[in-house]
Design a protein around this motif. Structure first.
Motif, PDB file in Angstrom:
ATOM      1  N   MET A  57      11.310  -1.361   0.448  1.00 24.81           N
ATOM      2  CA  MET A  57       9.993  -1.414   0.944  1.00 24.81           C
ATOM      3  C   MET A  57       9.817  -2.077   2.354  1.00 24.81           C
ATOM      4  O   MET A  57      10.377  -3.284   1.895  1.00 24.81           O
ATOM      5  CB  MET A  57       8.907  -1.069   0.049  1.00 24.81           C
ATOM      6  N   HIS A  58       9.180  -1.806   3.188  1.00 28.21           N
ATOM      7  CA  HIS A  58       8.980  -2.366   4.332  1.00 28.21           C
ATOM      8  C   HIS A  58       6.995  -2.500   4.379  1.00 28.21           C
ATOM      9  O   HIS A  58       7.360  -3.964   4.545  1.00 28.21           O
ATOM     10  CB  HIS A  58       9.252  -1.233   5.673  1.00 28.21           C
ATOM     11  N   SER A  59       6.951  -2.002   4.133  1.00 27.54           N
ATOM     12  CA  SER A  59       5.137  -2.074   3.921  1.00 27.54           C
ATOM     13  C   SER A  59       4.984  -1.720   2.713  1.00 27.54           C
ATOM     14  O   SER A  59       5.538  -0.789   1.758  1.00 27.54           O
ATOM     15  CB  SER A  59       5.070  -1.161   5.268  1.00 27.54           C
ATOM     16  N   ALA A  60       3.151  -2.000   2.541  1.00 33.68           N
ATOM     17  CA  ALA A  60       2.463  -1.821   1.790  1.00 33.68           C
ATOM     18  C   ALA A  60       1.221  -1.525   1.815  1.00 33.68           C
ATOM     19  O   ALA A  60       0.615  -1.765   2.453  1.00 33.68           O
ATOM     20  CB  ALA A  60       2.541  -2.587   0.163  1.00 33.68           C
ATOM     21  N   PHE A  61       0.355  -0.595   1.256  1.00 33.15           N
ATOM     22  CA  PHE A  61      -0.578  -0.084   1.688  1.00 33.15           C
ATOM     23  C   PHE A  61      -1.562  -0.242   0.307  1.00 33.15           C
ATOM     24  O   PHE A  61      -0.638  -0.354  -0.767  1.00 33.15           O
ATOM     25  CB  PHE A  61      -1.140   1.401   1.128  1.00 33.15           C
ATOM     26  N   VAL A  62      -2.033  -1.653  -0.232  1.00 34.68           N
ATOM     27  CA  VAL A  62      -3.068  -1.961  -1.455  1.00 34.68           C
ATOM     28  C   VAL A  62      -4.739  -1.691  -1.404  1.00 34.68           C
ATOM     29  O   VAL A  62      -4.686  -2.572  -0.987  1.00 34.68           O
ATOM     30  CB  VAL A  62      -3.073  -3.885  -0.924  1.00 34.68           C
ATOM     31  N   THR A  63      -4.276  -1.561  -2.009  1.00 33.16           N
ATOM     32  CA  THR A  63      -5.813  -1.558  -3.116  1.00 33.16           C
ATOM     33  C   THR A  63      -5.762  -2.169  -4.607  1.00 33.16           C
ATOM     34  O   THR A  63      -4.555  -1.844  -5.194  1.00 33.16           O
ATOM     35  CB  THR A  63      -5.754   0.567  -3.955  1.00 33.16           C
ATOM     36  N   TYR A  64      -6.869  -2.753  -4.606  1.00 30.12           N
ATOM     37  CA  TYR A  64      -6.482  -3.934  -5.639  1.00 30.12           C
ATOM     38  C   TYR A  64      -7.936  -3.306  -6.434  1.00 30.12           C
ATOM     39  O   TYR A  64      -8.884  -3.184  -5.989  1.00 30.12           O
ATOM     40  CB  TYR A  64      -7.122  -5.043  -5.531  1.00 30.12           C
TER      41      TYR A  64
END
Ligand SMILES: NC(=O)c1ccc[n+]([C@@H]2O[C@H](COP(=O)([O-])OP(=O)(O)OC[C@H]3O[C@@H](n4cnc5c(N)ncnc54)[C@H](OP(=O)(O)O)[C@@H]3O)[C@@H](O)[C@H]2O)c1
Length: 276
Positions: A57-64
């Motif tokens: 992966m290059h990037s992450a969208f993070v929902t915690y």
């Protein structure tokens, strides 16, 4: 960003993550949508599995989940960012909550991670009322919360997802913190009245003390979630969030959706039909 930079979407079955994943799919952008119920699995409570989900992966969208405001969240977010760097990720877009001290601590860990980052700091979601924790309350006709007559600029999940996707795909957003809110300050009584008028349901807002709110939640959702929601209400409904943010306008160069637009879409999509 080159089209072949794949994006990890965490919380991809949730209100925001699902919309982010849908938009990336519509754009034909490679992505991996993960949660505890996907393959590969991503579970915040199992850090040993994070690297596997991040591979390539290059990037992450993070929902915690449950919330960046819970004790220990900043340490977990720091560990996540460290793992992400080690796995070669370059960027994090973090979904955060507005006016929450604990969330701000987590945001700071992301800012100091050495990764490119964008913080999407959201007010309360419109979709809490038809997709989220407040759906049962709306269906029961009683919206009881420890929010007094405080004003909240409810924001639409579609706007949040649009901002998140712009932040993921366009380098010009790097290092921004976007305060994403709707265009209007509303009380929960306003919300109950507008849902009632649009849906035909009879929904009433009942303001509770934090103690009564907690006591009412306890048998329904258990101690951890009752503590979280009661503490959250006590913190954010003290007037600190009674102003409009400009994150949607700055990120997207357009106005955010009004609650009335949300109601039209929700009802067209069959919201609250269970009550009929
Ligand atoms: N609701 C609001 O008004 C509001 C406002 C501002 C900020 N926020 C923030 O928004 C976030 C919640 O986003 P949302 O409403 O889109 O989520 P949501 O609809 O509640 O969905 C939660 C998502 O997280 C996944 N999940 C649950 N437990 C997990 C775990 N232990 N490990 C990995 N994934 C897990 C769920 O899928 P599985 O069950 O399949 O794992 C699901 O995809 C929270 O950080 C909250 O603080 C919310």
């Amino acid at each position: 960003m080159p089209i072949d930079n794949p994006i990890l979407v965490i919380g991809a079955t949730g209100k925001i993550g699902s919309r982010v994943a849908d938009r990336l799919a519509d754009n034909g952008h490679p992505h991996r949508a993960v949660s505890r119920s996907t393959a590969p699995v991503f579970d915040w409570e199992d850090p040993a599995g994070w690297a596997r989900a991040m591979e390539g992966m290059h990037s992450a969208f993070v929902t915690y989940v449950p919330d960046l405001a819970v004790p220990g969240a900043p340490e977990i977010i720091e560990r996540f960012a460290t793992t992400a760097r080690a796995q070669g990720l370059r960027k994090i877009v973090l979904l955060s909550g507005r006016g929450e001290h604990g969330a701000e601590l987590s945001e700071d860990r992301v800012r100091r991670s050495g990764l490119d980052h964008v913080i999407v700091r959201a007010s309360w979601f419109n979709q809490n009322f038809d997709e989220g924790q407040l759906l049962p309350s709306v269906l029961s006709g009683t919206l009881a919360l420890a929010a007094d007559d405080r004003l909240e600029p409810f924001v639409d999940a579609d706007d949040i997802a649009d901002v998140a996707v712009a932040a993921l795909l366009d380098e010009r957003h790097t290092s921004e913190t976007y305060e994403v809110t709707g265009p209007r300050l509303m009380t929960f009584a306003d919300v109950a009245r507008e849902i009632s008028a649009a849906s035909g349901l009879d929904v009433t807002y009942i303001p509770l003390s934090v103690e009564d709110f907690h006591a009412a939640l306890l048998p329904v959702i258990g101690k951890d979630d009752a503590d979280l929601l009661a503490n959250l209400c006590a913190e954010v409904f003290d007037g600190r969030n009674e102003w409009l943010g400009d994150g949607v306008q700055r990120a997207l160069r357009r106005e955010p959706r009004d609650f009335a637009d949300y109601l039209r879409t929700a009802i067209a999509n069959g919201a609250w039909q269970q009550a009929a």
